[in-house]
Motif scaffolding. Sequence first.
Motif: not given
Length: 648
Positions: A157-163
Amino acid sequence: MRPFYPILLVGVLGPVSAKHRSRIRPVDESKLPFPKGPLVWGDVNFVHTTDIHGWVLGHHHSTWPEPNYSANTGDLYSFLTHLRSQADKAGVDLLLVDSGDHHDGAGIVSVYPNTQEHSQHYRSGGSVVDYHLSKLGYDVLAIGNHELYKYPDALQVADDVRDGIWDKVDRKNGGETSTRFLTSNVEITLDGRNRSESIGARYSKFKTRMGKDVTAFGVLYNFSFNAKNTAIQPLREMVRESWFLEAIQDRPDFFIVAGHMSINRADSEWQLLLDAIREVHEDVPVFIFGGHNHVRNCERLDGNSISFAGGRYMETVGWVSANLTKNESNEMDVSRRYLDSNRRSFKYHARVPDHKFDTHEGKAISESLFKTFDRWNLSSVLGHAPQSYFLSRYPVTDDRSLLKKLMDDVLPATVYDDKVLQHGRKRIYLANSGCQRFDIFKGEFTIDDQYSISPFSSPFVQITLPARIVRVLRQKMNDEGASQFAPSPALEQGMSEEVVRKAFDASMVKQRQDYEDRRQRELEFLRLAYGQTVFDAEVERESDLVHRYGYVTEDNCGPVGSGDDVEHVPVPYAPVPDYVSTTFPEGVDDEEPVFVIAMTFFLNDVVKAVSKIDPAYPPITYSDFEPCGDSSMTSNQVWGHYARKHWN
């Protein structure tokens, strides 16, 4: 840098190909009920989703009420496109809000092929779901507890937000983009860093299309079963933080607070958040969007706020509208509607000809999801169920009960110790009802069905106990109730699900009981007024009401059913106990050893129950349990194995 998602790059976008719909057959829309009337629009309008749990492909079985919930994410995209067009023409705002729990549920979020081909497309099943949902253009989102049970899920979830998948253009700040995924009280410690940080943004300030200033937050209830290296700050602490107090100082046109938290007054802290805002802004409208307990609901905490929750599993699309100009009582007028998520409902409210409903982008999203469904073999048929088995429609003693089928046939046939069987030793199986999430329908049983029914992975263990203890073990565990204290991650998840199940069960039981009480009064009137013949004919007609099954919502924003977009008959519903077991074997002496086979979800309750049944019995610990049978046979695998062997 955003990851590349080649699955969405499809060619000519005609109707979804039969190849990719081999096991997802379109619903006959003519059989679906019409909504009762147009939506009520206001100055500001909201579409709400919550507790999607991977059901981005909709519900595709033909047993009622499943067809009522048959729209997929591409259909929803097209619907939203037409609603946004209506809003622009009327000069009003339309915003899209989600309250979390995308993970753990339907097959597409629960199954992830661990191959290079798939891993270069998506990080996980959760990433697939989030990526397609992000195409809908959410204005505000919150995180759910199911994104936090496991660190890899939280990291995804955090990585998708950062992407940037949840980014949206911010008209307030010169057209820059910013994330609308808000985690005001949820943090993560990323690999290689010594500090925690918010998974998404703590808050967002933006302008709507019509120029309204908005301040938004996204919160999670005081969840305590989160994975290591994630943290949830209690809301009582959050509202005293300097960043929060600073964020609410400026007066917006309205606040949005999305949160994964029940909106029932008795078991939530929405009032705490509202009070914190009211200390600064006495009458600014506040729109609260909750979830978590899977129940359609609405509350008015004060005259200038509304709290709304739109159900679960993409069965419901919520609608809230309000006029920001106050009425004579200095309060805002609001309206709410619970829409069944199907194409007939969407087309009716889209107000466009049928042939113009599907948009190019909406069809692309549907096609992408169907391709993924096919590539991951979710449509593979494991067997053919000879009948439907329902989780809660019938008592657990009924042959149509899914839990009875699980205990009587499925577990004994799939989870066993060869030595126990060879020596003819007595055994019983224990299960918590919360580990099962959905019904089984007559006909094709697919991999998608397998995971939709039981998405949670729990190993099976066994222990030998005297028959005198085992004979009363299940009843004692039910008397004590499902524990809220958990010694292991698997058990933590299991117990948390019991809370959700009980809230949903209570709502459904009340819907059905109220309906049956009203129906009984109507039938008695018919018998007295028109005689036995008319009475008998009306009783006979009851069997024809199956196609009208659905939700009859009782909330605190109006009379029963007034918020439902379609008038339904409540689904028959029987409360289920926390724990179920196989029948205790006959002719067993009190001291004869009996094998108890259970899931690791609830070992804490087994241990406690044994000590209470016989305080003098030597205390048992978790180390006393040993693995049972094949270690790969976890709780989310048993139905698939059973179907392959017995339903072909």
